[in-house]
Scaffold this motif. Structure first.
Motif, PDB file in Angstrom:
ATOM      1  N   LEU A  28      15.640  17.350  -8.991  1.00  0.00           N
ATOM      2  CA  LEU A  28      15.361  18.871  -9.245  1.00  0.00           C
ATOM      3  C   LEU A  28      15.379  20.052  -8.841  1.00  0.00           C
ATOM      4  N   LEU A  29      16.725  19.316  -7.391  1.00  0.00           N
ATOM      5  CA  LEU A  29      17.149  20.571  -6.857  1.00  0.00           C
ATOM      6  C   LEU A  29      18.330  21.138  -7.552  1.00  0.00           C
ATOM      7  N   GLY A  30      18.672  20.051  -8.386  1.00  0.00           N
ATOM      8  CA  GLY A  30      20.209  19.857  -9.039  1.00  0.00           C
ATOM      9  C   GLY A  30      20.967  18.936  -8.249  1.00  0.00           C
ATOM     10  N   ALA A  31      20.835  18.125  -7.959  1.00  0.00           N
ATOM     11  CA  ALA A  31      21.190  16.943  -6.973  1.00  0.00           C
ATOM     12  C   ALA A  31      22.459  16.502  -8.107  1.00  0.00           C
ATOM     13  N   HIS A  32      23.723  15.585  -7.284  1.00  0.00           N
ATOM     14  CA  HIS A  32      24.499  14.135  -8.086  1.00  0.00           C
ATOM     15  C   HIS A  32      24.020  13.161  -7.277  1.00  0.00           C
ATOM     16  N   LEU A  43      15.410   0.667 -11.236  1.00  0.00           N
ATOM     17  CA  LEU A  43      16.669   1.286 -10.595  1.00  0.00           C
ATOM     18  C   LEU A  43      16.740   2.218 -12.041  1.00  0.00           C
ATOM     19  N   GLN A  44      17.215   1.542 -13.642  1.00  0.00           N
ATOM     20  CA  GLN A  44      17.276   2.199 -14.525  1.00  0.00           C
ATOM     21  C   GLN A  44      15.952   3.817 -14.843  1.00  0.00           C
ATOM     22  N   ALA A  45      14.589   2.800 -14.583  1.00  0.00           N
ATOM     23  CA  ALA A  45      13.970   3.753 -14.745  1.00  0.00           C
ATOM     24  C   ALA A  45      13.847   5.257 -13.919  1.00  0.00           C
ATOM     25  N   SER A  50      14.935  10.811 -13.253  1.00  0.00           N
ATOM     26  CA  SER A  50      16.208  11.429 -12.681  1.00  0.00           C
ATOM     27  C   SER A  50      16.707  12.462 -13.488  1.00  0.00           C
ATOM     28  N   VAL A  51      17.387  12.147 -14.982  1.00  0.00           N
ATOM     29  CA  VAL A  51      17.772  12.518 -15.229  1.00  0.00           C
ATOM     30  C   VAL A  51      16.726  13.572 -16.360  1.00  0.00           C
ATOM     31  N   GLU A  52      15.052  13.619 -16.378  1.00  0.00           N
ATOM     32  CA  GLU A  52      14.791  14.077 -17.401  1.00  0.00           C
ATOM     33  C   GLU A  52      14.579  15.240 -16.159  1.00  0.00           C
ATOM     34  N   ALA A  53      14.562  14.302 -14.984  1.00  0.00           N
ATOM     35  CA  ALA A  53      14.121  15.846 -13.877  1.00  0.00           C
ATOM     36  C   ALA A  53      15.674  17.038 -13.486  1.00  0.00           C
ATOM     37  N   GLY A  54      15.959  16.652 -14.326  1.00  0.00           N
ATOM     38  CA  GLY A  54      17.486  17.923 -14.619  1.00  0.00           C
ATOM     39  C   GLY A  54      18.625  17.269 -14.493  1.00  0.00           C
ATOM     40  N   THR A  55      18.776  15.904 -13.620  1.00  0.00           N
ATOM     41  CA  THR A  55      20.602  16.160 -13.514  1.00  0.00           C
ATOM     42  C   THR A  55      21.016  14.966 -14.452  1.00  0.00           C
ATOM     43  N   ILE A  60      25.176  10.495 -12.758  1.00  0.00           N
ATOM     44  CA  ILE A  60      24.337   9.218 -11.939  1.00  0.00           C
ATOM     45  C   ILE A  60      25.028   8.296 -11.607  1.00  0.00           C
ATOM     46  N   LEU A  61      24.901   7.777 -10.480  1.00  0.00           N
ATOM     47  CA  LEU A  61      25.644   6.202 -10.354  1.00  0.00           C
ATOM     48  C   LEU A  61      24.713   5.480 -10.111  1.00  0.00           C
ATOM     49  N   VAL A  62      24.455   3.988 -10.956  1.00  0.00           N
ATOM     50  CA  VAL A  62      23.405   3.212 -10.381  1.00  0.00           C
ATOM     51  C   VAL A  62      24.375   1.653  -9.629  1.00  0.00           C
ATOM     52  N   VAL A  63      23.616   1.434  -8.543  1.00  0.00           N
ATOM     53  CA  VAL A  63      24.315   0.437  -7.917  1.00  0.00           C
ATOM     54  C   VAL A  63      23.397  -0.930  -7.891  1.00  0.00           C
TER      55      VAL A  63
END
Length: 259
Positions: A28-32, A43-45, A50-55, A60-63
């Motif tokens: 929501l605050l614009g972070a990567h 994690l995918q959820a 997070s995508v829906e919130a704006g990133t 976004i990297l998922v590990v």
């Protein structure tokens, strides 16, 4: 509102609870972000939320993996730096919980608790320091009311949180000359999956939540979003003169005593 636009954050334990809430707040605050945890589906959820919130999805990297694995920790930091070119924030949120007293605590459980809750935070912070030095970044450790107040029946967990708070203070002093800020949040009781994973039944969790209304001065348990917003504040430039702090997000529980 805090501004995290373009800031790159690593969030551990991001598959549920406070970790997921923090990821959404940061979005929501614009972070990567780099999100890590053991459960790929969860994690995918979190990434989707997070995508829906704006990133953007490509930011976004998922590990996925065990935070106790040092190879994963190294890859986590290296992949983040490679993808985004910088690291501004480390949120050490990964944690496990279990009940046990001095008489019943299994030492294998104790060792696992310290590995996940403390050692992973120490090692990840070590690995991130060179990157945080370049960005004059911030570390936020997710501790607990158990790091502030003594409670029976959860010895290993409480010891791990006390250690995490001391880590916060020591590292804050050690890295101050590099302009890296290190703080912790100490949540009170928050409804989250960690209780179920710690062995509690649904009925026991409901009873705990009801009981804890009387152990928090504000008369209720907390919300994940309330902790996430505090983490975001500490990670942002709004907290530019705060380091070595333990911020209670506990409805006043830390200030209470039996009567």
């Amino acid at each position: 509102m805090p501004d995290l636009r373009g800031k790159v954050a690593i969030i551990t334990g991001a598959s549920s609870g406070i970790g997921r809430g923090t990821a959404v707040e940061f979005a929501l605050l614009g972070a990567h972000m780099t999100l890590t945890g053991r459960n790929q589906e969860n994690l995918q959820a979190t990434a989707k939320a997070s995508v829906e919130a704006g990133t953007p999805e490509d930011k976004i990297l998922v590990v996925t993996g065990d935070i106790c694995n040092d190879e994963l920790r190294k890859n986590l930091v290296d992949q983040t730096a490679q993808k985004f070119g910088r690291i501004d924030v480390l949120v050490n949120n990964a944690g496990i919980f279990t009940f046990g007293s001095i008489e019943t605590t299994d030492m294998a459980v104790y060792d696992k608790m310290m590995d996940v809750n403390v050692r992973s935070a120490v090692r990840l912070t070590q690995l991130c320091v060179p990157h945080l030095t370049k960005t004059k970044g911030a570390v936020v450790n997710v501790s607990s009311i158990n790091g502030v107040r003594s409670m029976s029946g959860c010895l290993a967990y409480s010891l791990s949180k006390v250690a995490l708070d001391q880590l916060t203070r020591c590292v804050a002093l050690e890295l101050a000359s590099k302009q890296i800020r290190v703080n912790s949040v100490n949540p009170g009781v928050i409804p989250k999956d960690i209780f179920k994973r710690g062995g509690m039944t649904d009925e026991e969790i409901v009873q705990l939540m009801e009981h804890c209304k009387s152990t928090h001065a504000l008369g209720r348990v907390g919300e994940v979003s309330e902790v996430a917003k505090t983490i975001a504040f500490l990670a942002s430039s709004d907290a530019s003169f705060i380091t070595g702090a333990q911020v209670p997000v506990d409805g006043g529980k830390h200030a209470m005593c039996p009567r």
